[in-house]
Design a protein around this motif. Structure first.
Motif, PDB file in Angstrom:
ATOM      1  N   GLY A 214      46.401  18.617  -4.243  1.00 25.65           N
ATOM      2  CA  GLY A 214      45.421  17.215  -5.164  1.00 25.65           C
ATOM      3  C   GLY A 214      46.720  16.678  -5.204  1.00 25.65           C
ATOM      4  N   LEU A 215      47.528  16.156  -4.276  1.00 20.72           N
ATOM      5  CA  LEU A 215      48.442  15.158  -4.248  1.00 20.72           C
ATOM      6  C   LEU A 215      49.034  14.322  -3.574  1.00 20.72           C
ATOM      7  CD1 LEU A 215      51.492  14.774  -6.188  1.00 20.72           C
ATOM      8  CD2 LEU A 215      53.356  16.599  -4.857  1.00 20.72           C
ATOM      9  N   MET A 216      49.739  13.213  -3.597  1.00 23.75           N
ATOM     10  CA  MET A 216      50.001  12.310  -2.164  1.00 23.75           C
ATOM     11  C   MET A 216      51.085  11.806  -2.328  1.00 23.75           C
ATOM     12  SD  MET A 216      46.534   9.392  -2.917  1.00 23.75           S
ATOM     13  CE  MET A 216      47.234   7.976  -1.535  1.00 23.75           C
ATOM     14  N   VAL A 217      52.169  12.002  -1.262  1.00 23.65           N
ATOM     15  CA  VAL A 217      53.662  11.493  -1.122  1.00 23.65           C
ATOM     16  C   VAL A 217      53.523  11.239   0.149  1.00 23.65           C
ATOM     17  CG1 VAL A 217      54.400  13.449  -3.043  1.00 23.65           C
ATOM     18  CG2 VAL A 217      54.685  13.860  -0.676  1.00 23.65           C
ATOM     19  N   TYR A 218      55.101  10.815   0.533  1.00 20.37           N
ATOM     20  CA  TYR A 218      55.285   9.683   1.191  1.00 20.37           C
ATOM     21  C   TYR A 218      56.665  10.089   2.790  1.00 20.37           C
ATOM     22  CZ  TYR A 218      54.705   5.547   4.585  1.00 20.37           C
ATOM     23  OH  TYR A 218      54.732   4.235   5.176  1.00 20.37           O
ATOM     24  N   PRO A 219      56.295  11.323   3.128  1.00 23.56           N
ATOM     25  CA  PRO A 219      57.030  11.926   3.874  1.00 23.56           C
ATOM     26  C   PRO A 219      56.842  11.109   5.047  1.00 23.56           C
ATOM     27  CG  PRO A 219      55.154  13.802   3.172  1.00 23.56           C
ATOM     28  CD  PRO A 219      54.230  12.496   3.618  1.00 23.56           C
ATOM     29  N   MET A 220      58.234  11.715   5.552  1.00 22.00           N
ATOM     30  CA  MET A 220      58.446  10.439   7.075  1.00 22.00           C
ATOM     31  C   MET A 220      59.602  11.467   7.823  1.00 22.00           C
ATOM     32  SD  MET A 220      57.263   7.941   8.220  1.00 22.00           S
ATOM     33  CE  MET A 220      56.703   6.859   7.494  1.00 22.00           C
ATOM     34  N   GLY A 221      59.058  10.827   9.013  1.00 19.30           N
ATOM     35  CA  GLY A 221      60.324  12.145  10.065  1.00 19.30           C
ATOM     36  C   GLY A 221      61.694  10.908  10.382  1.00 19.30           C
TER      37      GLY A 221
END
Ligand code: PLP
Length: 448
Positions: free
Chosen positions: A393-400
């Motif tokens: 229940g968590l939105m974060v913005y991971p990126m490679g």
């Protein structure tokens, strides 16, 4: 079956049906804390009644009037307000509908300014590696993200890239911040001299790097030195604050903290806070005056520039931020977020860096903390973190691609400015669980 052409058509997405404060609710009734504001957009959460009412009022009065026929009070008022708060010299605002459009306008303005000033040979743009300025062709060309550019290289305009101010990876051991900043400014100067000082139009940089490298703030003095180099050669400084501006760092304009003014500054995302699609390009008086005295018009334009309903939303967002003193909260909650993460990750073998300004925070994941070696990109650690976070229940913005557009993983955290102390604790709890689960699922659960 869907007829929407989604970003990743093979993925199945939950259906968002409602917003409630900092949460989004899906069609199964599941709630997700939006700890990244989507892509650093939703700075007031998802149900701000004042902004919703302002949109309704404007839509009832006049939703839209084409800017080749009319101006509107609401656009004038929003522009006045932005100019009053803007860094010195930025006296005019060109409204657009999003970030990439704001950058396109900035690039064309820079070019047209030099044409009208009698310096038509100025055509080169210099930006930085590991930057992102948008996905339209001009913005993509300027951006320094190798992966995003690669398929489109044959159709991109020429652009030049120098080293980003990315202290965790680029500052040498034993090098002071001042010496690091000087080295980068010298590199920019060398690039200008190589291209021919009279042929360079502008240097473009994100004040705080967003999606490509994960909330990377410049070291102190970096932008002062960059400003000096630009001034020395008559090169315009374009700052991209599409992600970092409008309060995200605790300052309405992120470069306030760096003590400089650019010639052109772009904003979007938090400007409309997701309630409406709006961006803007702020322009120096010098550029504006040259164009007004010259051809008398900016050879550009889109159908929806200066959209009245979008301006009404953005104006109300500005009022809420000021009246509720949200920038103070951004600073306090940002400190709390970084300090909780730094405390939790002090000895973690796979967390190399926690950085950022205000509620704009990056966590860089590494396979080896001593060597800073990234994880194998095949493991897609950043995508695994995203799905583990969503499960919680968590939105974060991971990126490679954090390191070079291909290797490296980071997580961008950009919660709404209305976050409480308790909500920040919940975000950190869910995030640290998700990161551990993701590491363990790619076989990286080393004992600590
Ligand atoms: N510039 C920066 C720094 C961004 O972060 C973004 C979007 O993420 C853009 C430009 C492009 O904005 P948009 O997606 O609204 O076109």
């Amino acid at each position: 079956m869907t007829t929407v052409f989604h970003r990743a058509p093979r993925a199945t997405l939950p259906v968002a049906v409602a917003g409630d404060g900092i949460e989004i609710i899906d069609s199964n009734g599941r709630r997700y804390i939006d700890a990244c504001g989507g892509a650093a957009v939703s700075c007031l959460g998802h149900s701000n009644q004042r902004v919703i009412d302002a949109i309704k009022r404007q839509a009832q009065k006049l939703p839209y009037a084409h800017t080749s026929f009319f101006t509107t009070d609401i656009a004038e008022e929003l522009a006045d307000r932005l100019v009053d708060a803007a860094p010195k010299g930025l006296g005019h605002v060109y409204f657009v509908s999003g970030g990439s459009e704001a950058i396109e306008a900035a690039l064309k303005l820079a070019r047209q300014y030099f044409v009208e000033k009698g310096q038509p040979e100025r055509r080169h743009f210099i930006a930085r590696r590991q930057s992102y300025h948008g996905n339209t062709l001009g913005a993509l060309a300027i951006g320094g993200n190798a992966w995003r550019r690669e398929p489109f290289l044959p159709i991109l305009i020429e652009a030049h890239h120098v080293t980003p101010c990315y202290a965790y990876r680029e500052q040498c051991a034993g090098e002071t911040e001042e010496a690091f900043a000087q080295r980068l400014a010298d590199e920019l100067e060398a690039k200008i001299l190589e291209l021919g000082p009279d042929s360079v139009a502008a240097f473009v940089a994100e004040t705080v790097v967003g999606a490509t490298a994960g909330a990377v703030p410049p070291v102190r003095e970096y932008f002062r030195k960059i400003r000096e180099v630009c001034d020395k050669y008559g090169v315009l400084l374009i700052l991209d604050e599409i992600m970092s501006g409008m309060g995200r760092t605790g300052y309405l304009f992120a470069c306030e903290e760096d003590g400089i003014s650019p010639d052109i500054l772009t904003i979007a995302k938090g400007l409309g806070a997701g309630y409406q699609a709006i961006g803007a390009t702020l322009v120096s008086d010098e550029i504006y005056n040259i164009i007004v005295a010259g051809s008398g018009f900016f050879q550009h334009g889109h159908t929806y520039i200066g959209h009245a309903t979008a301006c009404a939303a953005a104006l109300e967002v500005q009022r809420v931020i000021a009246e509720d003193r949200l920038l103070d909260n951004v600073k306090a909650r940002g400190e709390q977020l970084r300090s909780l993460l730094r405390g939790h990750y002090a000895d973690h073998p796979f967390v190399g860096d926690v950085r950022g300004r205000g509620l704009f925070v990056g966590v860089e994941l590494v396979q080896n903390r001593d060597t800073k070696a990234p994880f194998d990109p095949q493991k897609k650690l950043n995508s695994v973190v995203k799905s583990e976070a969503m499960k919680r229940g968590l939105m974060v913005y991971p990126m490679g691609g954090t390191v070079d557009g291909n290797q490296g993983d980071h997580i961008l955290i950009a919660p709404p400015f209305i976050c409480t102390e308790q909500q920040i604790e919940t975000i950190v709890g869910r995030l640290t669980d998700a990161v551990d689960a993701a590491l363990s699922s790619i076989g990286a659960s080393a004992t600590r």
